[in-house]
Design a protein around this motif. Structure first.
Motif, short mmCIF file in Angstrom:
data_model
loop_
_atom_site.label_atom_id
_atom_site.label_comp_id
_atom_site.label_asym_id
_atom_site.label_seq_id
_atom_site.Cartn_x
_atom_site.Cartn_y
_atom_site.Cartn_z
N MET A 252 0.85 -1.18 0.00
CA MET A 252 0.00 0.00 0.00
C MET A 252 0.89 1.22 0.00
O MET A 252 1.94 1.23 0.61
N SER A 253 0.45 2.21 -0.65
CA SER A 253 1.25 3.41 -0.75
C SER A 253 1.33 4.12 0.60
O SER A 253 0.42 4.04 1.43
N GLU A 254 2.44 4.79 0.77
CA GLU A 254 2.61 5.59 1.98
C GLU A 254 1.53 6.66 2.05
O GLU A 254 1.10 7.05 3.14
N ALA A 255 1.08 7.15 0.89
CA ALA A 255 0.05 8.18 0.86
C ALA A 255 -1.26 7.68 1.48
O ALA A 255 -1.91 8.40 2.23
N ALA A 256 -1.63 6.44 1.18
CA ALA A 256 -2.86 5.88 1.74
C ALA A 256 -2.73 5.71 3.25
O ALA A 256 -3.67 6.03 4.00
N LEU A 257 -1.59 5.23 3.70
CA LEU A 257 -1.36 5.06 5.13
C LEU A 257 -1.38 6.41 5.84
O LEU A 257 -1.97 6.56 6.91
N GLU A 258 -0.76 7.40 5.22
CA GLU A 258 -0.75 8.73 5.80
C GLU A 258 -2.15 9.34 5.86
O GLU A 258 -2.54 9.95 6.86
N ALA A 259 -2.93 9.15 4.80
CA ALA A 259 -4.30 9.67 4.77
C ALA A 259 -5.15 9.02 5.86
O ALA A 259 -5.90 9.70 6.57
N LEU A 260 -5.02 7.70 6.00
CA LEU A 260 -5.76 7.00 7.05
C LEU A 260 -5.31 7.47 8.44
O LEU A 260 -6.14 7.69 9.32
N SER A 261 -4.02 7.65 8.61
CA SER A 261 -3.49 8.15 9.89
C SER A 261 -4.06 9.52 10.23
O SER A 261 -4.42 9.78 11.38
N ILE B 294 -10.59 -2.14 17.17
CA ILE B 294 -10.92 -1.99 15.76
C ILE B 294 -9.61 -2.17 15.01
O ILE B 294 -8.64 -1.46 15.26
N LEU B 295 -9.57 -3.15 14.13
CA LEU B 295 -8.36 -3.46 13.37
C LEU B 295 -8.58 -3.02 11.93
O LEU B 295 -9.58 -3.38 11.30
N LEU B 296 -7.64 -2.22 11.43
CA LEU B 296 -7.71 -1.70 10.07
C LEU B 296 -6.49 -2.20 9.29
O LEU B 296 -5.37 -2.14 9.79
N ILE B 297 -6.72 -2.70 8.08
CA ILE B 297 -5.64 -3.25 7.25
C ILE B 297 -5.66 -2.55 5.89
O ILE B 297 -6.70 -2.44 5.25
N LEU B 298 -4.49 -2.13 5.47
CA LEU B 298 -4.27 -1.65 4.10
C LEU B 298 -3.36 -2.67 3.44
O LEU B 298 -2.20 -2.81 3.82
N HIS B 299 -3.91 -3.42 2.49
CA HIS B 299 -3.17 -4.52 1.86
C HIS B 299 -2.76 -4.10 0.44
O HIS B 299 -3.58 -3.62 -0.33
N ASP B 300 -1.49 -4.32 0.13
CA ASP B 300 -0.97 -3.92 -1.18
C ASP B 300 -1.72 -4.57 -2.34
O ASP B 300 -1.83 -4.00 -3.42
N GLU B 301 -2.25 -5.78 -2.13
CA GLU B 301 -2.94 -6.50 -3.20
C GLU B 301 -4.38 -6.03 -3.38
O GLU B 301 -5.06 -6.49 -4.30
N GLN B 302 -4.84 -5.14 -2.50
CA GLN B 302 -6.19 -4.57 -2.62
C GLN B 302 -6.10 -3.05 -2.50
O GLN B 302 -6.61 -2.46 -1.55
N PRO B 303 -5.43 -2.41 -3.46
CA PRO B 303 -5.27 -0.96 -3.37
C PRO B 303 -6.62 -0.25 -3.37
O PRO B 303 -7.55 -0.66 -4.06
N GLY B 304 -6.71 0.79 -2.57
CA GLY B 304 -7.95 1.57 -2.49
C GLY B 304 -9.01 0.95 -1.61
O GLY B 304 -10.13 1.45 -1.56
N PHE C 182 -12.76 -10.07 7.81
CA PHE C 182 -12.61 -8.64 7.61
C PHE C 182 -13.66 -8.14 6.62
O PHE C 182 -14.00 -8.84 5.67
N GLN C 183 -14.14 -6.94 6.87
CA GLN C 183 -15.10 -6.31 5.98
C GLN C 183 -14.34 -5.33 5.08
O GLN C 183 -13.51 -4.57 5.57
N PRO C 184 -14.61 -5.34 3.78
CA PRO C 184 -13.95 -4.38 2.90
C PRO C 184 -14.77 -3.09 2.78
O PRO C 184 -16.00 -3.10 2.86
N MET C 185 -14.07 -2.00 2.60
CA MET C 185 -14.71 -0.71 2.36
C MET C 185 -13.77 0.10 1.48
O MET C 185 -12.56 0.11 1.71
N ASN C 186 -14.32 0.75 0.48
CA ASN C 186 -13.48 1.60 -0.35
C ASN C 186 -12.86 2.68 0.51
O ASN C 186 -13.57 3.36 1.26
N LEU C 187 -11.56 2.84 0.41
CA LEU C 187 -10.86 3.84 1.21
C LEU C 187 -11.42 5.23 0.94
O LEU C 187 -11.48 6.06 1.85
N SER C 188 -11.88 5.47 -0.27
CA SER C 188 -12.45 6.77 -0.62
C SER C 188 -13.74 7.06 0.14
O SER C 188 -14.17 8.22 0.23
#
Length: 108
Positions: free
Chosen positions: A1-10, A58-68, A85-91
């Motif tokens: 997962m991109s650093e940008a996605a991790l930073e946005a979630l943070s 609450i456990l949150l996962i950003l997986h490289d194989e499921q971008p976004g 785990f339940q999926p949700m679009n990061l957007s």
């Protein structure tokens, strides 16, 4: 997962955490970023939001194989994470979403 996605979630978690502390002093969640999955060969980053009072997690996962996609699970600090785990679009995730999850799950 991109650093940008991790930073946005943070950033979203930081905002939600600040709001929850202001509105619900008894919840006072603890947020952690765990990069250990990468150390064992899993291309993902994990974040936990723990409530020491209720032992909820609450456990949150950003997986490289499921971008976004944000994978999330409600559980406890005392139990290992399951596979449900339940999926949700990061957007679609916002500080409001995380605030509501913390309020509802940790107040129950």
């Amino acid at each position: 997962m991109s650093e940008a996605a991790l930073e946005a979630l943070s950033d979203m978690i930081t905002e939600a955490h600040t709001r929850i502390q202001q509105a619900y002093e008894h919840i006072n969640p603890v947020v952690g970023v765990r990069r250990g999955m990468r150390d064992v060969g899993i291309p993902a980053d994990a974040m936990t939001i723990d409530c020491l009072q209720t032992r909820g997690r609450i456990l949150l996962i950003l997986h490289d194989e499921q971008p976004g996609v944000l994978l999330y699970q409600f559980g406890t600090m005392d139990a290992e994470a399951g596979d449900d785990f339940q999926p949700m679009n990061l957007s679609e995730v916002s500080a409001d979403t995380l605030f509501t999850w913390m309020k509802d799950y940790f107040s129950a």
